[in-house]
Scaffold this active site. Structure first.
Site, PDB file in Angstrom:
ATOM      1  N   ARG A 161       0.824  -1.216   0.000  1.00 26.33           N
ATOM      2  CA  ARG A 161       0.000   0.000   0.000  1.00 26.33           C
ATOM      3  C   ARG A 161       0.864   1.274   0.000  1.00 26.33           C
ATOM      4  O   ARG A 161       0.474   2.300   0.556  1.00 26.33           O
ATOM      5  CB  ARG A 161      -0.962   0.040   1.190  1.00 26.33           C
ATOM      6  CG  ARG A 161      -1.970  -1.072   1.233  1.00 26.33           C
ATOM      7  CD  ARG A 161      -2.958  -1.040   0.088  1.00 26.33           C
ATOM      8  NE  ARG A 161      -4.084  -1.910   0.328  1.00 26.33           N
ATOM      9  CZ  ARG A 161      -4.097  -3.225   0.057  1.00 26.33           C
ATOM     10  NH1 ARG A 161      -3.041  -3.811  -0.498  1.00 26.33           N
ATOM     11  NH2 ARG A 161      -5.172  -3.934   0.323  1.00 26.33           N
ATOM     12  N   SER A 237     -10.693  -1.424   3.676  1.00 27.29           N
ATOM     13  CA  SER A 237      -9.817  -1.618   4.843  1.00 27.29           C
ATOM     14  C   SER A 237      -9.450  -0.266   5.429  1.00 27.29           C
ATOM     15  O   SER A 237      -8.919   0.593   4.721  1.00 27.29           O
ATOM     16  CB  SER A 237      -8.532  -2.328   4.440  1.00 27.29           C
ATOM     17  OG  SER A 237      -8.803  -3.592   3.944  1.00 27.29           O
ATOM     18  N   GLU A 334      -4.971   3.050   6.857  1.00 26.87           N
ATOM     19  CA  GLU A 334      -4.727   2.848   5.431  1.00 26.87           C
ATOM     20  C   GLU A 334      -5.415   3.952   4.618  1.00 26.87           C
ATOM     21  O   GLU A 334      -4.964   4.292   3.538  1.00 26.87           O
ATOM     22  CB  GLU A 334      -5.272   1.475   5.019  1.00 26.87           C
ATOM     23  CG  GLU A 334      -4.622   0.912   3.776  1.00 26.87           C
ATOM     24  CD  GLU A 334      -5.601   0.639   2.672  1.00 26.87           C
ATOM     25  OE1 GLU A 334      -5.229   0.824   1.519  1.00 26.87           O
ATOM     26  OE2 GLU A 334      -6.743   0.242   2.956  1.00 26.87           O
TER      27      GLU A 334
HETATM   28  N1  EPU Z   1      -9.990 -12.044  10.155  1.00 23.75           N
HETATM   29  C1  EPU Z   1     -10.574 -12.022  11.398  1.00 23.75           C
HETATM   30  N2  EPU Z   1     -11.727 -11.305  11.578  1.00 23.75           N
HETATM   31  C2  EPU Z   1     -12.304 -10.637  10.556  1.00 23.75           C
HETATM   32  C3  EPU Z   1     -11.743 -10.680   9.270  1.00 23.75           C
HETATM   33  C4  EPU Z   1     -10.562 -11.376   9.090  1.00 23.75           C
HETATM   34  O1  EPU Z   1     -10.075 -12.618  12.344  1.00 23.75           O
HETATM   35  O2  EPU Z   1     -13.338  -9.987  10.817  1.00 23.75           O
HETATM   36  C5  EPU Z   1      -8.715 -12.751   9.986  1.00 23.75           C
HETATM   37  C6  EPU Z   1      -8.884 -14.102   9.397  1.00 23.75           C
HETATM   38  O3  EPU Z   1      -8.018 -14.970  10.101  1.00 23.75           O
HETATM   39  C7  EPU Z   1      -8.356 -13.985   7.966  1.00 23.75           C
HETATM   40  C8  EPU Z   1      -7.359 -12.849   8.095  1.00 23.75           C
HETATM   41  O4  EPU Z   1      -7.855 -12.014   9.138  1.00 23.75           O
HETATM   42  O5  EPU Z   1      -7.767 -15.156   7.554  1.00 23.75           O
HETATM   43  C9  EPU Z   1      -7.204 -12.048   6.834  1.00 23.75           C
HETATM   44  O6  EPU Z   1      -8.496 -11.583   6.435  1.00 23.75           O
HETATM   45  P1  EPU Z   1      -8.836 -11.277   4.901  1.00 23.75           P
HETATM   46  O7  EPU Z   1      -8.387 -12.382   4.032  1.00 23.75           O
HETATM   47  O8  EPU Z   1     -10.245 -10.848   4.820  1.00 23.75           O
HETATM   48  O9  EPU Z   1      -7.876 -10.076   4.511  1.00 23.75           O
HETATM   49  P2  EPU Z   1      -7.377  -8.782   5.296  1.00 23.75           P
HETATM   50  O10 EPU Z   1      -5.940  -8.994   5.616  1.00 23.75           O
HETATM   51  O11 EPU Z   1      -8.292  -8.440   6.403  1.00 23.75           O
HETATM   52  C10 EPU Z   1      -6.524  -7.653   3.094  1.00 23.75           C
HETATM   53  C11 EPU Z   1      -6.634  -6.332   2.408  1.00 23.75           C
HETATM   54  C12 EPU Z   1      -7.987  -6.205   1.701  1.00 23.75           C
HETATM   55  C13 EPU Z   1      -8.114  -7.349   0.705  1.00 23.75           C
HETATM   56  C14 EPU Z   1      -7.988  -8.671   1.475  1.00 23.75           C
HETATM   57  C15 EPU Z   1      -8.026  -9.881   0.570  1.00 23.75           C
HETATM   58  C16 EPU Z   1      -5.267  -4.775   3.671  1.00 23.75           C
HETATM   59  C17 EPU Z   1      -5.245  -3.605   4.606  1.00 23.75           C
HETATM   60  N3  EPU Z   1      -6.472  -5.245   3.353  1.00 23.75           N
HETATM   61  O12 EPU Z   1      -7.494  -7.677   4.134  1.00 23.75           O
HETATM   62  O13 EPU Z   1      -7.978  -4.987   0.984  1.00 23.75           O
HETATM   63  O14 EPU Z   1      -9.344  -7.309   0.016  1.00 23.75           O
HETATM   64  O15 EPU Z   1      -6.709  -8.705   2.173  1.00 23.75           O
HETATM   65  O16 EPU Z   1      -6.836  -9.997  -0.120  1.00 23.75           O
HETATM   66  O17 EPU Z   1      -4.206  -5.215   3.256  1.00 23.75           O
HETATM   67  C18 EPU Z   1      -8.629  -2.690   1.056  1.00 23.75           C
HETATM   68  O18 EPU Z   1      -7.427  -2.413   0.958  1.00 23.75           O
HETATM   69  O19 EPU Z   1      -9.515  -1.794   1.139  1.00 23.75           O
HETATM   70  C19 EPU Z   1      -9.033  -4.081   1.136  1.00 23.75           C
HETATM   71  C20 EPU Z   1     -10.292  -4.438   1.305  1.00 23.75           C
END
Ligand code: EPU
Length: 338
Positions: A161, A237, A334
């Site tokens: 990012r 995010s 972010e």
């Molecule tokens: N998780 C939780 N609780 C939740 C959601 C997630 O515990 O409510 C845990 C789960 O263990 C899951 C892990 O967090 O395995 C990761 O969650 P997720 O795959 O949904 O991805 P994220 O790391 O929360 C990032 C990006 C998103 C992108 C997703 C999918 C960032 C800041 N965010 O989210 O990007 O869509 O991966 O690749 O890096 C954005 O930038 O606006 C955005 C939505």
């Protein structure tokens, strides 16, 4: 000069749905128009800011200068595997177009809100892919020299990012077009990227790996977890996933064995999902007046109706303080604040 408005409402130009106005709103359809507007700003000592889709921003008040809004939205294919998109192309329309053409590289980034012009600035990413993986060249106006620059992707200082446009070129460069180097799906040289989370399973359920199936699966996953800004104001995010030293991650895992994390290539650092930290701290589904935390994805702060920027930022501060106290990890935002 075309499309120059004063005292312009930004309400429908930010996905949080915040009330704010711009002293001036100026749309540019060409680099010549953009240069004319920037000259005007300089002559009248007006600050400027580029707002395209408004999908990653908190507007804290009325903007006293000129909001520059890109309007050129042509997609061309200068070479069989090179696609050029002007800044105002809606990101997901570009992804759909590339998938239809059988060009691989952007399909994991389906349904990310915003315009093409913001993709290199944020180095947008999702499901194991980032914009930097395919960006070959970024074209921008250097507002000091008033020259159009073509910067190779390798010189854009891309990180998680992050990019040069948020660093040394902040406030100086205005992206006008981006070129993406893609791969012909039929060439036999394309590796589908379906290793992230439940993507593999979803793609297989659709009949196996193809650009169209990956796009369909990513859209389904996003729609299930992320709120539609047209219904509930949000900016995706809200926080970045923090990167912490491996020793700190190991100590935390001793207390929380189920803590997810992605270890860096050299093993020295671990990226921890902020969503897990916020969720585990008890904030998922939290509601307070006009603001809340999305019940299906703890990383997303939502406007429950009529929220102000201060209310959103106050909730963010409370979450940051609580996560810091419980896990010793400082979350950073972010979203951009204007
Ligand atoms: N998780 C939780 N609780 C939740 C959601 C997630 O515990 O409510 C845990 C789960 O263990 C899951 C892990 O967090 O395995 C990761 O969650 P997720 O795959 O949904 O991805 P994220 O790391 O929360 C990032 C990006 C998103 C992108 C997703 C999918 C960032 C800041 N965010 O989210 O990007 O869509 O991966 O690749 O890096 C954005 O930038 O606006 C955005 C939505």
């Amino acid at each position: 000069m075309t499309n120059f408005f004063d005292n312009f409402s930004l309400r429908s130009h930010n996905t949080f749905g915040l009330e704010a106005t711009a002293r001036y709103w100026a749309e540019f359809h060409s680099t010549a128009e953009l240069i004319e507007i920037v000259r005007h700003c300089r002559e009248h000592d007006l600050p400027w800011y580029v707002l395209s889709g408004g999908s990653n921003i908190i507007l804290t008040g009325n903007f006293p200068g000129v909001i520059l809004h890109p309007a050129a939205r042509t997609i061309t294919r200068p070479e069989p595997t090179l696609v050029r998109a002007e800044a105002a192309v809606v990101w997901d329309e570009l992804v759909a177009w590339c998938v239809e053409q059988g060009l691989g590289g952007l399909e994991n980034l389906s349904l990310i809100p915003g315009y093409v012009g913001a993709s290199p600035v944020q180095n947008i990413g999702a499901y194991g892919a980032e914009a930097k993986d395919t960006i070959e060249t970024v074209e921008y106006l250097d507002t000091e020299t008033l020259q159009i620059v073509r910067l190779p992707g390798r010189d854009c200082a891309f990180g998680y990012r992050e990019s040069i446009f948020k660093g040394t070129l902040r406030g100086r460069a205005i992206v006008t077009a981006v070129e993406f180097r893609l791969t012909d799906e039929k060439s036999g040289n394309y590796t589908y990227n379906i290793g992230y989370g439940d993507l593999h399973e979803k793609v297989m359920a659709l009949g196996g790996a193809s650009l169209a199936h990956i796009r369909e699966a990513v859209i389904a996953i996003r729609q299930a977890k992320l709120p539609d800004p047209a219904v509930t104001g949000n900016a995706g995010s809200f926080f970045k996933n923090p990167v912490i030293p491996a020793a700190q991650a190991a100590a935390l895992r001793a207390q929380h064995p189920d803590m997810p994390g992605y270890t860096s290539a050299d093993g020295s650092e671990v990226k921890v999902p902020a969503a897990w930290l916020i969720d585990r701290a008890g904030w998922k589904g939290f509601r307070c007046g006009t603001v809340g935390v999305h019940p299906k994805q703890a990383l997303v702060i939502i406007n429950l109706g009529g929220a102000t920027a201060q209310e959103i930022l106050n909730l963010a501060r409370r979450i940051i303080a609580d996560v810091e106290q419980k896990f010793g990890i400082h979350l950073t935002m972010e979203v951009n604040v204007l």
